[in-house]
Design a protein around this motif. Structure first.
Motif, PDB file in Angstrom:
ATOM      1  N   PRO A 197      -2.425  -0.302  -6.283  1.00  0.00           N
ATOM      2  CA  PRO A 197      -1.856  -1.156  -7.472  1.00  0.00           C
ATOM      3  C   PRO A 197      -1.578  -2.648  -6.730  1.00  0.00           C
ATOM      4  CG  PRO A 197      -0.708   1.118  -7.122  1.00  0.00           C
ATOM      5  CD  PRO A 197      -1.772   0.929  -6.202  1.00  0.00           C
ATOM      6  N   ALA A 198      -1.755  -3.553  -7.692  1.00  0.00           N
ATOM      7  CA  ALA A 198      -1.617  -5.027  -7.375  1.00  0.00           C
ATOM      8  C   ALA A 198      -0.184  -5.343  -6.561  1.00  0.00           C
ATOM      9  CB  ALA A 198      -1.833  -5.762  -8.370  1.00  0.00           C
ATOM     10  N   ASP A 199       0.519  -4.414  -7.098  1.00  0.00           N
ATOM     11  CA  ASP A 199       2.145  -4.871  -6.488  1.00  0.00           C
ATOM     12  C   ASP A 199       2.474  -3.755  -5.113  1.00  0.00           C
ATOM     13  OD1 ASP A 199       2.242  -2.596  -7.987  1.00  0.00           O
ATOM     14  OD2 ASP A 199       3.972  -3.016  -8.915  1.00  0.00           O
ATOM     15  N   ALA A 200       1.365  -3.159  -4.829  1.00  0.00           N
ATOM     16  CA  ALA A 200       1.731  -2.235  -3.715  1.00  0.00           C
ATOM     17  C   ALA A 200       2.187  -2.910  -2.487  1.00  0.00           C
ATOM     18  CB  ALA A 200       0.555  -1.383  -3.196  1.00  0.00           C
ATOM     19  N   LEU A 201       3.331  -2.318  -1.865  1.00  0.00           N
ATOM     20  CA  LEU A 201       3.855  -2.652  -0.565  1.00  0.00           C
ATOM     21  C   LEU A 201       3.802  -1.622   0.311  1.00  0.00           C
ATOM     22  CD1 LEU A 201       6.984  -4.389  -1.794  1.00  0.00           C
ATOM     23  CD2 LEU A 201       4.859  -5.431  -1.614  1.00  0.00           C
ATOM     24  N   SER A 202       2.963  -1.631   1.480  1.00  0.00           N
ATOM     25  CA  SER A 202       2.473  -0.668   2.187  1.00  0.00           C
ATOM     26  C   SER A 202       3.127  -0.665   3.588  1.00  0.00           C
ATOM     27  CB  SER A 202       0.917  -0.702   2.616  1.00  0.00           C
ATOM     28  OG  SER A 202       0.183  -0.240   1.287  1.00  0.00           O
ATOM     29  N   LEU A 203       3.929   0.425   3.961  1.00  0.00           N
ATOM     30  CA  LEU A 203       4.356   0.185   5.024  1.00  0.00           C
ATOM     31  C   LEU A 203       3.578   1.017   6.390  1.00  0.00           C
ATOM     32  CD1 LEU A 203       7.053   0.015   7.090  1.00  0.00           C
ATOM     33  CD2 LEU A 203       8.020   1.882   6.180  1.00  0.00           C
ATOM     34  N   HIS A 204       3.292   0.514   7.291  1.00  0.00           N
ATOM     35  CA  HIS A 204       2.445   1.465   8.396  1.00  0.00           C
ATOM     36  C   HIS A 204       3.574   2.009   9.516  1.00  0.00           C
ATOM     37  CE1 HIS A 204      -0.981  -0.686   6.530  1.00  0.00           C
ATOM     38  NE2 HIS A 204      -0.577  -1.578   6.546  1.00  0.00           N
ATOM     39  N   ILE A 205       3.295   3.404   9.618  1.00  0.00           N
ATOM     40  CA  ILE A 205       4.187   4.081  10.102  1.00  0.00           C
ATOM     41  C   ILE A 205       3.445   4.880  11.319  1.00  0.00           C
ATOM     42  CG2 ILE A 205       5.902   6.028  10.293  1.00  0.00           C
ATOM     43  CD1 ILE A 205       6.068   5.412   7.387  1.00  0.00           C
ATOM     44  N   LEU A 219      -7.805  -1.544   4.783  1.00  0.00           N
ATOM     45  CA  LEU A 219      -7.970  -1.537   3.218  1.00  0.00           C
ATOM     46  C   LEU A 219      -6.973  -2.561   2.772  1.00  0.00           C
ATOM     47  CD1 LEU A 219      -8.375  -0.429   0.519  1.00  0.00           C
ATOM     48  CD2 LEU A 219      -6.888   1.580   0.816  1.00  0.00           C
ATOM     49  N   ILE A 220      -5.648  -2.567   3.130  1.00  0.00           N
ATOM     50  CA  ILE A 220      -4.370  -3.357   2.614  1.00  0.00           C
ATOM     51  C   ILE A 220      -4.964  -4.920   2.876  1.00  0.00           C
ATOM     52  CG2 ILE A 220      -2.209  -4.242   3.039  1.00  0.00           C
ATOM     53  CD1 ILE A 220      -2.803  -1.493   1.465  1.00  0.00           C
ATOM     54  N   ALA A 221      -5.679  -5.344   4.143  1.00  0.00           N
ATOM     55  CA  ALA A 221      -5.975  -6.526   4.679  1.00  0.00           C
ATOM     56  C   ALA A 221      -7.071  -6.963   3.476  1.00  0.00           C
ATOM     57  CB  ALA A 221      -6.438  -6.870   5.765  1.00  0.00           C
ATOM     58  N   LEU A 222      -8.238  -6.219   3.177  1.00  0.00           N
ATOM     59  CA  LEU A 222      -9.319  -6.371   2.391  1.00  0.00           C
ATOM     60  C   LEU A 222      -9.050  -6.826   0.801  1.00  0.00           C
ATOM     61  CD1 LEU A 222     -12.168  -3.902   3.652  1.00  0.00           C
ATOM     62  CD2 LEU A 222     -12.076  -6.328   3.890  1.00  0.00           C
ATOM     63  N   VAL A 223      -7.900  -5.803   0.474  1.00  0.00           N
ATOM     64  CA  VAL A 223      -7.560  -6.146  -0.865  1.00  0.00           C
ATOM     65  C   VAL A 223      -6.524  -7.319  -0.983  1.00  0.00           C
ATOM     66  CG1 VAL A 223      -8.249  -4.075  -1.591  1.00  0.00           C
ATOM     67  CG2 VAL A 223      -5.745  -4.372  -0.995  1.00  0.00           C
ATOM     68  N   GLY A 224      -6.055  -7.836  -0.056  1.00  0.00           N
ATOM     69  CA  GLY A 224      -5.115  -9.060   0.116  1.00  0.00           C
ATOM     70  C   GLY A 224      -3.749  -8.792  -0.388  1.00  0.00           C
ATOM     71  N   ARG A 246      11.591  -2.447  -0.253  1.00  0.00           N
ATOM     72  CA  ARG A 246      11.249  -1.746  -1.505  1.00  0.00           C
ATOM     73  C   ARG A 246       9.907  -1.322  -1.157  1.00  0.00           C
ATOM     74  NH1 ARG A 246      15.172   0.294  -2.674  1.00  0.00           N
ATOM     75  NH2 ARG A 246      14.527   0.747  -4.566  1.00  0.00           N
ATOM     76  N   ILE A 247       9.597  -0.675  -0.329  1.00  0.00           N
ATOM     77  CA  ILE A 247       8.188  -0.145  -0.112  1.00  0.00           C
ATOM     78  C   ILE A 247       7.865   1.024  -1.106  1.00  0.00           C
ATOM     79  CG2 ILE A 247       6.821   0.980   1.564  1.00  0.00           C
ATOM     80  CD1 ILE A 247       7.691  -1.444   2.538  1.00  0.00           C
ATOM     81  N   THR A 248       6.556   0.625  -1.275  1.00  0.00           N
ATOM     82  CA  THR A 248       5.857   1.414  -2.439  1.00  0.00           C
ATOM     83  C   THR A 248       5.030   2.914  -1.923  1.00  0.00           C
ATOM     84  OG1 THR A 248       4.162   0.194  -2.908  1.00  0.00           O
ATOM     85  CG2 THR A 248       6.091  -0.343  -4.241  1.00  0.00           C
ATOM     86  N   ASP A 249       4.427   2.634  -0.759  1.00  0.00           N
ATOM     87  CA  ASP A 249       3.496   3.313  -0.208  1.00  0.00           C
ATOM     88  C   ASP A 249       3.536   3.695   1.367  1.00  0.00           C
ATOM     89  OD1 ASP A 249       2.092   1.486  -2.503  1.00  0.00           O
ATOM     90  OD2 ASP A 249       0.682   3.101  -2.419  1.00  0.00           O
ATOM     91  N   ILE A 250       3.253   4.885   1.586  1.00  0.00           N
ATOM     92  CA  ILE A 250       3.309   5.195   2.951  1.00  0.00           C
ATOM     93  C   ILE A 250       2.248   6.127   3.395  1.00  0.00           C
ATOM     94  CG2 ILE A 250       5.724   4.415   3.549  1.00  0.00           C
ATOM     95  CD1 ILE A 250       6.400   7.438   3.340  1.00  0.00           C
ATOM     96  N   LEU A 251       1.916   6.216   4.607  1.00  0.00           N
ATOM     97  CA  LEU A 251       0.714   6.990   5.240  1.00  0.00           C
ATOM     98  C   LEU A 251       1.451   7.871   6.341  1.00  0.00           C
ATOM     99  CD1 LEU A 251      -2.013   8.622   5.805  1.00  0.00           C
ATOM    100  CD2 LEU A 251      -2.607   6.478   7.010  1.00  0.00           C
TER     101      LEU A 251
END
Length: 518
Positions: A197-205, A219-224, A246-251
């Motif tokens: 999603p264009a508003d995704a906020l990904s936390l790298h854990i 991936l996150i850097a490629l899509v900006g 307000r993180i939306t995505d985690i792995l």
């Protein structure tokens, strides 16, 4: 098809967009690009030439991403170091691929001199920290401040981008060679298969030396989009960061998920912003999933199945199979279906495809498959025979293309999301003076999925306790590889050819289960 492309795109189209967040540090894409160009210039000034390897030993941070991008910008190859390894294991990986520049953060400074002194060629050490650099080391921020920025080398396509060390079946880790095409295609295919999603906020854990974490940050850097970082997994820190930013995505891996939702402070943190959770390294237990669905009812769960040699995605099991219907029809147990750009077959010992429902070996091909193992042609050839990556995983496929992992043909154990190759552990055990023979297997473990278990035959007239064996191993290999339990026997079961029958050793532990791995 080069890994710095997203940085150029954002610099052109939206330079003021947020790029990285680590604690109080925040950088836009314009600031990130400037730091990357300067760090690349510093690496070149320090003697790094095209194709040279640069290592980093450190916890997650925005600087880890800068290291990746700057090394590629300068024309080099990254060799991120496993933070859980012993000094001897780290030195082996540096020596094996001739890594002569090593970035090291404050956490691992106590290991720095031992690493440098043990290496065949003493590496140039760069201190990645905010304070003054220790004696004999260069300062990361000072290098960036003083360096002249350089133009992007624009290495890409089949040029080597990374060497990531994974366990070895013969006792030594193997350097998996990934090209720009391998890593780029894996990220782009993932974005096409499961749009971000264009508003995704990904936390790298997950630790960034792992390819799963590296793939996500690429991936996150490629899509900006912005990347947020925590140094390592700490349940409270992760929950606070998710709530604050307000993180939306985690792995994460299932053990991390369990630690989060079972934590006494879980209910005190507002995690309602979380929308997507991807987990990997092992399947998820149904009771844990049911707890997670109740605790995080708004979250979409996806399982990723892959391996370092595949950069890493092979298949994904999406949110549609992570609810009551998926539990009832058994699809939850699946590793999902192959993603875009990836072709998977289930084959017999002669590499002939087997019928649906028949167990065989998972083999994979696609632009994401590695170039090979660094300086190990004898191990590369069988792994990539016929143009297919042979995973060593036993599985069957149903008529809808869903893959079900049931066994592991290669001697690998997955414990807490970490791969442990039994050959490495067996080599460490065999060096104990009282050991005549040994075999290492994975056994079920409620906390870690699988635990490392050693079966040992002692030499005549010798004695050793399980604690002796465990401590002996701990001095040679990482703690997660060290056996958790030890069993002494008079003999090991052998085949007619004299090979240890590990399935016989595993049967008492896995008997009655629907699959032989967790």
């Amino acid at each position: 098809m080069y890994l710095t492309q997203g940085l150029h795109r954002m610099l052109q189209q939206n330079p003021d967009a947020l790029a990285t967040v680590f604690r109080e540090r925040r950088h836009t894409y314009a600031q990130l690009a400037a730091r990357v160009a300067r760090l690349a210039g510093a690496l070149q000034q320090l003697g790094m030439h095209t194709g040279d390897r640069v290592g980093m030993l450190g916890l997650n941070s925005d600087r880890f991403l800068e290291y990746y991008l700057a090394t590629w910008w300068a024309g080099g190859v990254v060799n991120p170091v496993n933070i859980r390894w012993s000094v001897a294991e780290i030195v082996y990986s540096l020596d094996d691929c001739d890594t002569r520049i090593l970035l090291i953060d404050d956490t691992f400074l106590p290991m720095a001199e031992a690493i440098a002194a043990s290496a065949k060629v003493r590496p140039l050490l760069i201190h990645v920290g905010d304070g003054p650099a220790p004696a004999g080391m260069l300062g990361y921020e000072q290098l960036i401040h003083e360096a002249v920025p350089v133009d992007d080398a624009f290495r890409g396509a089949d040029d080597l981008a990374s060497i990531l060390y994974t366990g070895g079946t013969t006792g030594r880790p193997k350097g998996v060679m990934q090209s720009h095409m391998n890593l780029w295609s894996a990220a782009v295919a993932r974005a096409a298969d499961v749009p971000v999603p264009a508003d995704a906020l990904s936390l790298h854990i997950a630790p960034m030396f792992h390819l799963a974490a590296l793939s996500r940050v690429i991936l996150i850097a490629l899509v900006g989009l912005p990347s947020y970082f925590v140094p390592a997994f700490d349940a409270v820190d992760v929950m606070r960061t998710i709530a604050r930013e307000r993180i939306t995505d985690i792995l994460i891996v299932p053990t991390m998920l369990q630690a989060l939702i079972m934590h006494p402070e879980f209910s005190r943190h507002d995690l309602s912003c979380l929308r997507d959770l991807t987990y990997g390294a092992s399947p998820i237990a149904v009771p844990l999933l049911e707890l997670a669905l109740k605790a995080l009812p708004q979250v979409r769960f996806t399982q990723g199945y892959g391996m370092t040699e595949a950069a890493p995605p092979i298949s994904a099991n999406g949110p549609e199979n992570h609810g009551p219907e998926g539990i009832a029809n058994g699809r939850l147990r699946s590793a999902g279906r192959p993603g875009l750009g990836v072709t998977v077959r289930i084959v017999d010992e002669h590499d002939n495809e087997v019928p649906c429902g028949t167990v065989g070996e998972v083999v994979v091909r696609g632009p994401n498959i590695m170039l090979g193992y660094w300086n190990k042609p004898e191990e590369t050839a069988p792994a990539l025979r016929g143009g297919w990556m042979h995973t060593g995983d036993g599985a069957y496929m149903d008529t809808d293309g869903f893959i079900y992992i049931v066994d592991r043909f290669k001697d690998m154990i997955v414990s807490g999301g970490e791969n442990v190759y039994s050959g490495e552990v067996e080599s460490a055990i065999a060096s104990h003076p009282a050991v005549a023979a040994c075999a290492v297997i994975g056994i079920p473990c409620a906390q870690w999925g699988e635990a490392v278990h050693a079966v040992i035959v002692l030499k005549p007239d010798t004695l050793a306790r399980d604690a002796d064996i465990i401590e002996h191993c701990r001095r040679q290999i990482a703690g997660y590889k060290t056996p958790k339990t030890v069993e002494f026997r008079a003999t090991l079961p052998l085949s007619g050819a004299g090979k240890v029958l590990k399935r016989d050793l595993r049967e008492p532990f896995w008997g009655g289960k629907d699959r032989g791995v967790s």
